[in-house]
Design an enzyme around this catalytic site. Structure first.
Site, PDB file in Angstrom:
ATOM      1  N   LYS A   9       0.836  -1.199   0.000  1.00 41.33           N
ATOM      2  CA  LYS A   9       0.000   0.000   0.000  1.00 41.33           C
ATOM      3  C   LYS A   9       0.875   1.255   0.000  1.00 41.33           C
ATOM      4  O   LYS A   9       2.096   1.174   0.207  1.00 41.33           O
ATOM      5  CB  LYS A   9      -0.927  -0.061   1.214  1.00 41.33           C
ATOM      6  CG  LYS A   9      -1.877  -1.276   1.193  1.00 41.33           C
ATOM      7  CD  LYS A   9      -2.777  -1.268   2.411  1.00 41.33           C
ATOM      8  CE  LYS A   9      -3.630  -2.514   2.482  1.00 41.33           C
ATOM      9  NZ  LYS A   9      -4.556  -2.480   3.645  1.00 41.33           N
ATOM     10  N   TYR A  49     -12.348  -2.622  -2.622  1.00 45.87           N
ATOM     11  CA  TYR A  49     -12.837  -2.674  -1.236  1.00 45.87           C
ATOM     12  C   TYR A  49     -14.366  -2.703  -1.172  1.00 45.87           C
ATOM     13  O   TYR A  49     -14.952  -2.294  -0.167  1.00 45.87           O
ATOM     14  CB  TYR A  49     -12.275  -1.500  -0.447  1.00 45.87           C
ATOM     15  CG  TYR A  49     -10.828  -1.688  -0.037  1.00 45.87           C
ATOM     16  CD1 TYR A  49     -10.429  -2.823   0.689  1.00 45.87           C
ATOM     17  CD2 TYR A  49      -9.859  -0.743  -0.343  1.00 45.87           C
ATOM     18  CE1 TYR A  49      -9.106  -3.007   1.076  1.00 45.87           C
ATOM     19  CE2 TYR A  49      -8.523  -0.923   0.041  1.00 45.87           C
ATOM     20  CZ  TYR A  49      -8.161  -2.056   0.752  1.00 45.87           C
ATOM     21  OH  TYR A  49      -6.852  -2.234   1.144  1.00 45.87           O
ATOM     22  N   PHE A  57     -15.255   3.318   7.974  1.00 47.24           N
ATOM     23  CA  PHE A  57     -13.903   3.729   7.533  1.00 47.24           C
ATOM     24  C   PHE A  57     -13.724   3.674   6.016  1.00 47.24           C
ATOM     25  O   PHE A  57     -12.631   3.898   5.512  1.00 47.24           O
ATOM     26  CB  PHE A  57     -12.843   2.866   8.220  1.00 47.24           C
ATOM     27  CG  PHE A  57     -13.008   1.369   8.022  1.00 47.24           C
ATOM     28  CD1 PHE A  57     -12.522   0.747   6.876  1.00 47.24           C
ATOM     29  CD2 PHE A  57     -13.644   0.593   8.980  1.00 47.24           C
ATOM     30  CE1 PHE A  57     -12.659  -0.624   6.689  1.00 47.24           C
ATOM     31  CE2 PHE A  57     -13.792  -0.784   8.804  1.00 47.24           C
ATOM     32  CZ  PHE A  57     -13.305  -1.392   7.649  1.00 47.24           C
ATOM     33  N   ARG A  85      -1.289 -14.696   3.937  1.00 50.25           N
ATOM     34  CA  ARG A  85      -1.950 -13.949   5.016  1.00 50.25           C
ATOM     35  C   ARG A  85      -1.217 -14.130   6.342  1.00 50.25           C
ATOM     36  O   ARG A  85      -1.181 -13.224   7.177  1.00 50.25           O
ATOM     37  CB  ARG A  85      -3.438 -14.288   5.100  1.00 50.25           C
ATOM     38  CG  ARG A  85      -4.218 -13.594   3.962  1.00 50.25           C
ATOM     39  CD  ARG A  85      -5.705 -13.783   4.033  1.00 50.25           C
ATOM     40  NE  ARG A  85      -6.379 -13.108   5.126  1.00 50.25           N
ATOM     41  CZ  ARG A  85      -6.944 -11.900   5.055  1.00 50.25           C
ATOM     42  NH1 ARG A  85      -6.849 -11.173   3.940  1.00 50.25           N
ATOM     43  NH2 ARG A  85      -7.591 -11.398   6.083  1.00 50.25           N
ATOM     44  N   THR A  91      -4.825  -7.929  10.573  1.00 46.59           N
ATOM     45  CA  THR A  91      -5.247  -6.639   9.993  1.00 46.59           C
ATOM     46  C   THR A  91      -4.828  -5.461  10.873  1.00 46.59           C
ATOM     47  O   THR A  91      -4.289  -4.469  10.377  1.00 46.59           O
ATOM     48  CB  THR A  91      -6.782  -6.630   9.827  1.00 46.59           C
ATOM     49  OG1 THR A  91      -7.157  -7.776   9.073  1.00 46.59           O
ATOM     50  CG2 THR A  91      -7.240  -5.369   9.121  1.00 46.59           C
ATOM     51  N   ARG A 102       3.036  -6.848   8.892  1.00 43.51           N
ATOM     52  CA  ARG A 102       2.325  -5.801   9.634  1.00 43.51           C
ATOM     53  C   ARG A 102       2.847  -5.690  11.070  1.00 43.51           C
ATOM     54  O   ARG A 102       2.903  -4.586  11.634  1.00 43.51           O
ATOM     55  CB  ARG A 102       0.827  -6.108   9.624  1.00 43.51           C
ATOM     56  CG  ARG A 102       0.189  -5.848   8.256  1.00 43.51           C
ATOM     57  CD  ARG A 102      -1.153  -6.535   8.141  1.00 43.51           C
ATOM     58  NE  ARG A 102      -1.903  -6.120   6.968  1.00 43.51           N
ATOM     59  CZ  ARG A 102      -3.066  -6.666   6.612  1.00 43.51           C
ATOM     60  NH1 ARG A 102      -3.584  -7.643   7.329  1.00 43.51           N
ATOM     61  NH2 ARG A 102      -3.698  -6.239   5.531  1.00 43.51           N
ATOM     62  N   ASN A 112      -1.649  -0.268   7.009  1.00 46.01           N
ATOM     63  CA  ASN A 112      -0.984  -1.504   7.429  1.00 46.01           C
ATOM     64  C   ASN A 112      -0.112  -2.167   6.349  1.00 46.01           C
ATOM     65  O   ASN A 112      -0.003  -3.380   6.291  1.00 46.01           O
ATOM     66  CB  ASN A 112      -2.026  -2.476   8.010  1.00 46.01           C
ATOM     67  CG  ASN A 112      -3.154  -2.764   7.036  1.00 46.01           C
ATOM     68  OD1 ASN A 112      -3.076  -2.392   5.871  1.00 46.01           O
ATOM     69  ND2 ASN A 112      -4.187  -3.440   7.499  1.00 46.01           N
ATOM     70  N   HIS A 115      -1.694  -5.484   1.413  1.00 48.58           N
ATOM     71  CA  HIS A 115      -2.986  -6.160   1.214  1.00 48.58           C
ATOM     72  C   HIS A 115      -2.737  -7.573   0.707  1.00 48.58           C
ATOM     73  O   HIS A 115      -1.834  -7.794  -0.096  1.00 48.58           O
ATOM     74  CB  HIS A 115      -3.830  -5.415   0.173  1.00 48.58           C
ATOM     75  CG  HIS A 115      -4.978  -6.254  -0.325  1.00 48.58           C
ATOM     76  ND1 HIS A 115      -6.165  -6.352   0.369  1.00 48.58           N
ATOM     77  CD2 HIS A 115      -5.102  -7.084  -1.390  1.00 48.58           C
ATOM     78  CE1 HIS A 115      -6.969  -7.203  -0.268  1.00 48.58           C
ATOM     79  NE2 HIS A 115      -6.349  -7.653  -1.342  1.00 48.58           N
ATOM     80  N   GLU A 126      -9.616  -9.638  -7.757  1.00 44.22           N
ATOM     81  CA  GLU A 126      -8.673  -8.549  -7.517  1.00 44.22           C
ATOM     82  C   GLU A 126      -7.598  -8.515  -8.603  1.00 44.22           C
ATOM     83  O   GLU A 126      -7.190  -7.450  -9.055  1.00 44.22           O
ATOM     84  CB  GLU A 126      -8.067  -8.704  -6.109  1.00 44.22           C
ATOM     85  CG  GLU A 126      -9.127  -8.447  -5.043  1.00 44.22           C
ATOM     86  CD  GLU A 126      -8.711  -8.837  -3.631  1.00 44.22           C
ATOM     87  OE1 GLU A 126      -7.541  -9.205  -3.406  1.00 44.22           O
ATOM     88  OE2 GLU A 126      -9.587  -8.773  -2.743  1.00 44.22           O
TER      89      GLU A 126
HETATM   90  P1  DAT Z   1      -7.400  -7.364   5.558  1.00 47.19           P
HETATM   91  O1  DAT Z   1      -6.661  -6.248   4.849  1.00 47.19           O
HETATM   92  O2  DAT Z   1      -6.555  -7.997   6.623  1.00 47.19           O
HETATM   93  O3  DAT Z   1      -8.021  -8.369   4.627  1.00 47.19           O
HETATM   94  P2  DAT Z   1     -10.067  -6.287   5.947  1.00 47.19           P
HETATM   95  O4  DAT Z   1     -10.420  -6.861   4.619  1.00 47.19           O
HETATM   96  O5  DAT Z   1     -10.962  -6.591   7.102  1.00 47.19           O
HETATM   97  O6  DAT Z   1      -8.586  -6.662   6.371  1.00 47.19           O
HETATM   98  O7  DAT Z   1     -10.023  -4.695   5.826  1.00 47.19           O
HETATM   99  C1  DAT Z   1      -9.460  -4.093   4.679  1.00 47.19           C
HETATM  100  C2  DAT Z   1      -8.638  -2.905   5.103  1.00 47.19           C
HETATM  101  O8  DAT Z   1      -9.478  -1.923   5.697  1.00 47.19           O
HETATM  102  C3  DAT Z   1      -7.600  -3.223   6.174  1.00 47.19           C
HETATM  103  O9  DAT Z   1      -6.397  -3.698   5.641  1.00 47.19           O
HETATM  104  C4  DAT Z   1      -7.430  -1.910   6.850  1.00 47.19           C
HETATM  105  C5  DAT Z   1      -8.789  -1.267   6.773  1.00 47.19           C
HETATM  106  N1  DAT Z   1      -9.552  -1.490   8.010  1.00 47.19           N
HETATM  107  C6  DAT Z   1     -10.107  -2.650   8.431  1.00 47.19           C
HETATM  108  N2  DAT Z   1     -10.725  -2.498   9.598  1.00 47.19           N
HETATM  109  C7  DAT Z   1     -10.561  -1.191   9.934  1.00 47.19           C
HETATM  110  C8  DAT Z   1     -10.986  -0.384  11.037  1.00 47.19           C
HETATM  111  N3  DAT Z   1     -11.713  -0.889  12.035  1.00 47.19           N
HETATM  112  N4  DAT Z   1     -10.637   0.921  11.040  1.00 47.19           N
HETATM  113  C9  DAT Z   1      -9.920   1.461  10.029  1.00 47.19           C
HETATM  114  N5  DAT Z   1      -9.493   0.756   8.951  1.00 47.19           N
HETATM  115  C10 DAT Z   1      -9.817  -0.540   8.907  1.00 47.19           C
HETATM  116 MG    MG Z   2      -9.594  -8.158   3.266  1.00 50.53          MG
END
Ligand code: DAT
Ligand code: MG
Length: 149
Positions: A9, A49, A57, A85, A91, A102, A112, A115, A126
């Site tokens: 990212k 996303y 968020f 992962r 996350t 991370r 973080n 991705h 994706e």
């Molecule tokens: P991952 O990236 O581990 O698959 P995710 O799909 O749940 O996690 O979320 C996508 C991204 O969104 C994640 O990398 C960071 C952001 N994110 C997730 N939960 C969040 C939160 N509670 N507050 C802010 N950003 C968040």
């Molecule tokens: Mg995800």
């Protein structure tokens, strides 16, 4: 062979972590299939996303992911989703174990570094959002240590 979509990212690119991140996947024995720097468009970000569109968020997430270049990659290998992962870590960087990307390089929730697709089906979606078929390399790595024995 199973493949996944991984992306460094904007914070990771800006901090000069591309080499270190790639090294972790290479050393694990995974195969790099494609890689490029991309300035993600709002449309690409929203599609990427999509599952989070109703989260509070979401707006911040799109702003962050389009704030500068990202480094998009396709990696292949056995159990690729689980393996990548695990290397990425949880996350929330505060909960991510030391030794994970991370856990070692991130601190703020949402910012973080990396991705990774969460299943093979989302990986294919994706990949299609970021790469054309012509951009995928087709070659064999001598990466499996068993093959050299
Ligand atoms: P991952 O990236 O581990 O698959 P995710 O799909 O749940 O996690 O979320 C996508 C991204 O969104 C994640 O990398 C960071 C952001 N994110 C997730 N939960 C969040 C939160 N509670 N507050 C802010 N950003 C968040
Ligand atoms: Mg995800």
């Amino acid at each position: 062979m199973e493949r996944t979509f991984l992306m460094i990212k904007p914070d990771g690119v800006q901090r000069g972590l591309i080499g270190k991140v790639i090294q972790r996947f290479e050393e694990k024995g995974l195969q790099l299939v494609a890689a490029k720097l991309v300035q993600i468009t709002m449309a690409q970000a929203a599609a990427h996303y999509e599952e989070h569109r109703d989260k509070p968020f979401f707006g911040e997430l799109l702003e962050y992911i389009t704030s500068g270049p990202s480094f998009a990659m396709i990696w292949a290998g056995e159990e690729i989703i689980q393996v990548t992962r695990a290397i990425n870590g949880k996350t929330n960087p505060v909960e991510a174990a030391p030794g994970t990307i991370r856990g070692d390089y991130a601190l703020r929730k949402g910012v973080n570094v990396i991705h990774g697709s969460d299943c093979l089906e989302s990986a294919e979606k994706e990949i299609a959002n970021f790469f054309t078929h012509e951009e995928l390399a087709c070659f064999l790595y001598p990466a499996d240590p068993k093959e050299g024995m």
